[in-house]
Scaffold this motif. Structure first.
Motif, PDB file in Angstrom:
ATOM      1  N   GLY A   1      54.727  40.253   7.581  1.00 15.86           N
ATOM      2  CA  GLY A   1      53.972  40.505   6.372  1.00 15.86           C
ATOM      3  C   GLY A   1      52.907  41.563   6.575  1.00 15.86           C
ATOM      4  N   LEU A   2      52.483  42.146   5.480  1.00 12.66           N
ATOM      5  CA  LEU A   2      51.528  43.251   5.552  1.00 12.66           C
ATOM      6  C   LEU A   2      50.174  42.805   6.112  1.00 12.66           C
ATOM      7  N   ASN A   3      49.780  41.569   5.863  1.00 12.23           N
ATOM      8  CA  ASN A   3      48.523  41.084   6.426  1.00 12.23           C
ATOM      9  C   ASN A   3      48.521  41.162   7.944  1.00 12.23           C
ATOM     10  N   GLN A   4      49.686  40.968   8.541  1.00  8.52           N
ATOM     11  CA  GLN A   4      49.772  41.043   9.996  1.00  8.52           C
ATOM     12  C   GLN A   4      49.508  42.461  10.495  1.00  8.52           C
ATOM     13  N   PHE A   5      49.875  43.449   9.689  1.00  3.56           N
ATOM     14  CA  PHE A   5      49.574  44.834  10.072  1.00  3.56           C
ATOM     15  C   PHE A   5      48.076  45.035  10.240  1.00  3.56           C
ATOM     16  N   TYR A   6      47.311  44.591   9.271  1.00  2.00           N
ATOM     17  CA  TYR A   6      45.862  44.787   9.355  1.00  2.00           C
ATOM     18  C   TYR A   6      45.279  44.036  10.545  1.00  2.00           C
ATOM     19  N   THR A   7      45.797  42.843  10.815  1.00  3.75           N
ATOM     20  CA  THR A   7      45.338  42.072  11.978  1.00  3.75           C
ATOM     21  C   THR A   7      45.676  42.791  13.278  1.00  3.75           C
ATOM     22  N   ASP A   8      46.915  43.276  13.379  1.00  2.00           N
ATOM     23  CA  ASP A   8      47.348  43.955  14.610  1.00  2.00           C
ATOM     24  C   ASP A   8      46.617  45.272  14.819  1.00  2.00           C
ATOM     25  N   ALA A   9      46.388  46.004  13.728  1.00  2.00           N
ATOM     26  CA  ALA A   9      45.661  47.268  13.845  1.00  2.00           C
ATOM     27  C   ALA A   9      44.245  47.025  14.353  1.00  2.00           C
ATOM     28  N   ALA A  10      43.578  46.033  13.801  1.00  2.00           N
ATOM     29  CA  ALA A  10      42.201  45.741  14.210  1.00  2.00           C
ATOM     30  C   ALA A  10      42.129  45.298  15.662  1.00  2.00           C
ATOM     31  N   ALA A  11      43.156  44.593  16.118  1.00  2.00           N
ATOM     32  CA  ALA A  11      43.168  44.083  17.493  1.00  2.00           C
ATOM     33  C   ALA A  11      43.724  45.087  18.496  1.00  2.00           C
ATOM     34  N   GLY A  12      44.195  46.237  18.013  1.00  2.00           N
ATOM     35  CA  GLY A  12      44.811  47.205  18.920  1.00  2.00           C
ATOM     36  C   GLY A  12      46.159  46.747  19.437  1.00  2.00           C
ATOM     37  N   LYS A  13      46.885  45.982  18.622  1.00  2.81           N
ATOM     38  CA  LYS A  13      48.159  45.416  19.051  1.00  2.81           C
ATOM     39  C   LYS A  13      49.347  45.917  18.232  1.00  2.81           C
ATOM     40  N   LEU A  14      49.211  47.075  17.605  1.00  5.58           N
ATOM     41  CA  LEU A  14      50.367  47.633  16.906  1.00  5.58           C
ATOM     42  C   LEU A  14      51.447  48.019  17.916  1.00  5.58           C
ATOM     43  N   PRO A  15      52.714  47.880  17.539  1.00  7.01           N
ATOM     44  CA  PRO A  15      53.798  48.268  18.452  1.00  7.01           C
ATOM     45  C   PRO A  15      53.880  49.781  18.588  1.00  7.01           C
ATOM     46  N   GLN A  16      54.804  50.230  19.419  1.00  8.87           N
ATOM     47  CA  GLN A  16      54.986  51.679  19.579  1.00  8.87           C
ATOM     48  C   GLN A  16      55.444  52.324  18.270  1.00  8.87           C
ATOM     49  N   PHE A  17      56.236  51.613  17.500  1.00  3.60           N
ATOM     50  CA  PHE A  17      56.709  52.131  16.217  1.00  3.60           C
ATOM     51  C   PHE A  17      56.386  51.127  15.127  1.00  3.60           C
ATOM     52  N   THR A  18      55.566  51.560  14.182  1.00  4.24           N
ATOM     53  CA  THR A  18      55.195  50.750  13.023  1.00  4.24           C
ATOM     54  C   THR A  18      55.817  51.369  11.785  1.00  4.24           C
ATOM     55  N   TYR A  19      56.511  50.554  11.009  1.00  2.00           N
ATOM     56  CA  TYR A  19      57.140  51.019   9.787  1.00  2.00           C
ATOM     57  C   TYR A  19      56.645  50.127   8.652  1.00  2.00           C
TER      58      TYR A  19
END
Length: 448
Positions: free
Chosen positions: A261-279
């Motif tokens: 879900g999109l909420n997880q994107f904001y959480t991962d971005a804030a934590a510096g945990k985005l994957p190598q490829f985000t779509y």
């Protein structure tokens, strides 16, 4: 470091970019792709003035106009004006047949003439059928209704997009992959082909595409990825998140582990945990995606939120954010896309046939590109206010599969299809040294 505002080409950018070697690969560790919906380049960027090389409506020597009827000039013309609506109540036709009318002034272009002028885009394409197609689709000759497909925005209308353009790299020659609707374009963007699908048919909602996608390819090469999507998007609406177009995503279990879900994107971005490829898939089509009847102001609010999340992320210094639109949505543009035997390869040999409004069939070979769409490279590793024109390598043309070819270069992947390997890449736009004065906060959208 002084900000740069320039038109980029194969020669002029050579002193700024890491065109030779592979040093740029170590600087870009995370790629984020957001694909918005259904707006042409001239619609969104037609009124921007910050760079003389934008090649947009406002820089034309005379007004861009379309006849109300391509076969009857007595019905007059409609000319582009800087009065596009915040909410377009009508969704212009953008089927294969509809786009034929928009580009050629007929549902049935003469393919012999298309092939006769392979190196002269525009010699046969007239770009004069946007208004007439809208008149046919909505059975109207009302001027205000017809203006909806040809009018454009000013910087005051779209402060977020204008700020992104002024602060990063935009493309004046980026074309959709298919002169048709959303899902075939999204399939080309994520797999290098639509496997013969020329409309938003049921297969996209039931994991029905069997070709290898970038998501499968990344998994096979141990490159991390997540397709973040709005929770209201799903098969019930006919718009699966793009990773879920593919049979592999379900059979491998990735539809559970890698679609979030999109909420997880904001959480991962804030934590510096985005994957190598985000779509990222926006909601479609009410408030986030720019697709009518989504408002422009809400679309800008969504884009701003994605940017701010990335800009404040611990991963920002090694992130490349690519923002594009899947297709033009039936809205007007004045630059003809490439056609025919110029060498625009299809992703495969599968053709698509549909029936035009006049009752006659149209068969499309996927050997023409779609209409120009707004596209941006956003990163501390790209120049400020720069406009990239024609490509400087490979096919010399930017299109959605340019993203796939760039990823092939970045992560040493085999291009998925002939269309991918043909498409221009853009690693020469990556600077040797990151900018330190990158805008921290984008302006607020405006209601009008």
């Amino acid at each position: 470091m002084v900000q740069l505002s320039l038109i980029i080409g194969a020669a002029t950018f050579a002193g700024l970019a890491a065109a030779a070697g592979t040093a740029w690969k170590s600087n870009i560790k995370n790629v984020v792709v957001l694909v918005e919906e259904n707006r042409s380049y001239d619609t969104i960027l037609g009124g921007l003035t910050y760079n003389s090389k934008l090649n947009n409506f406002i820089q034309l020597s005379s007004s861009f106009c379309n006849p109300v009827n391509t076969t009857n000039s007595s019905q007059g013309t409609i000319c582009a004006a800087e009065s596009a609506l915040n909410v377009d109540p009508q969704d212009p036709n953008h089927s294969i047949s509809g786009v034929n009318m928009q580009l050629f002034g007929t549902f049935h272009p003469n393919e012999t003439l298309v092939a006769k002028y392979p190196t002269t885009p525009g010699k046969y394409q007239t770009m004069n059928g946007f208004v007439y197609e809208h008149a046919i689709a909505y059975k109207t000759t009302t001027s205000s209704k017809l203006h909806e497909v040809i009018d454009y925005y000013t910087p005051a209308h779209i402060p977020v997009m204008n700020s992104l353009a002024e602060n990063f790299v935009s493309f004046s020659q980026w074309f959709a992959a298919v002169p048709g609707p959303t899902n075939p374009n999204r399939a080309y963007l994520t797999s290098g082909t639509s496997a013969g699908h020329g409309k938003n048919d049921a297969a996209f909602g039931v994991y029905g595409l069997t070709q290898k996608s970038i998501f499968q390819q990344l998994s096979e090469n141990n490159i991390t990825w997540i397709n973040y999507q709005n929770s209201t998007t799903g098969a019930g609406l006919g718009f699966n998140p793009d990773a879920d177009f593919y049979a592999w995503t379900k059979s491998s279990g990735a539809s559970t582990t890698n679609v979030k879900g999109l909420n997880q994107f904001y959480t991962d971005a804030a934590a510096g945990k985005l994957p190598q490829f985000t779509y990222i898939n926006p909601e479609c089509c009410s408030y986030q995606s720019f697709h009518p009847a989504s408002s422009i102001s809400n679309g800008e609010k969504f884009v701003k939120g994605i940017y701010q999340a990335l800009r404040s992320s611990p991963q920002w210094n090694n992130t490349l954010f690519i923002l594009t639109f899947d297709e033009h949505g039936g809205f007007a543009d004045h630059v003809p896309p490439l056609v025919g035997t110029l060498g625009v390869p299809a992703g495969d040999s599968i053709t698509y046939t549909e029936t035009a409004p006049d009752g006659n069939p149209i068969t499309f070979k996927f050997d023409r590109l779609g209409v120009r769409v707004p596209t941006f490279l956003i990163s501390p590793w790209v120049a400020s206010g720069a406009v990239e024109g024609v490509g400087s390598n490979n096919g010399n043309t930017y299109t959605h599969t340019s993203i796939l070819n760039f990823l092939s270069e970045l992560w040493n992947l085999t291009p998925l299809t002939p269309r991918v390997s043909w498409s221009s890449t853009f690693e020469h736009l990556i600077l040797d040294t990151p900018r330190t004065n990158v805008i921290a906060n984008l302006p607020n959208p405006v209601e009008y």
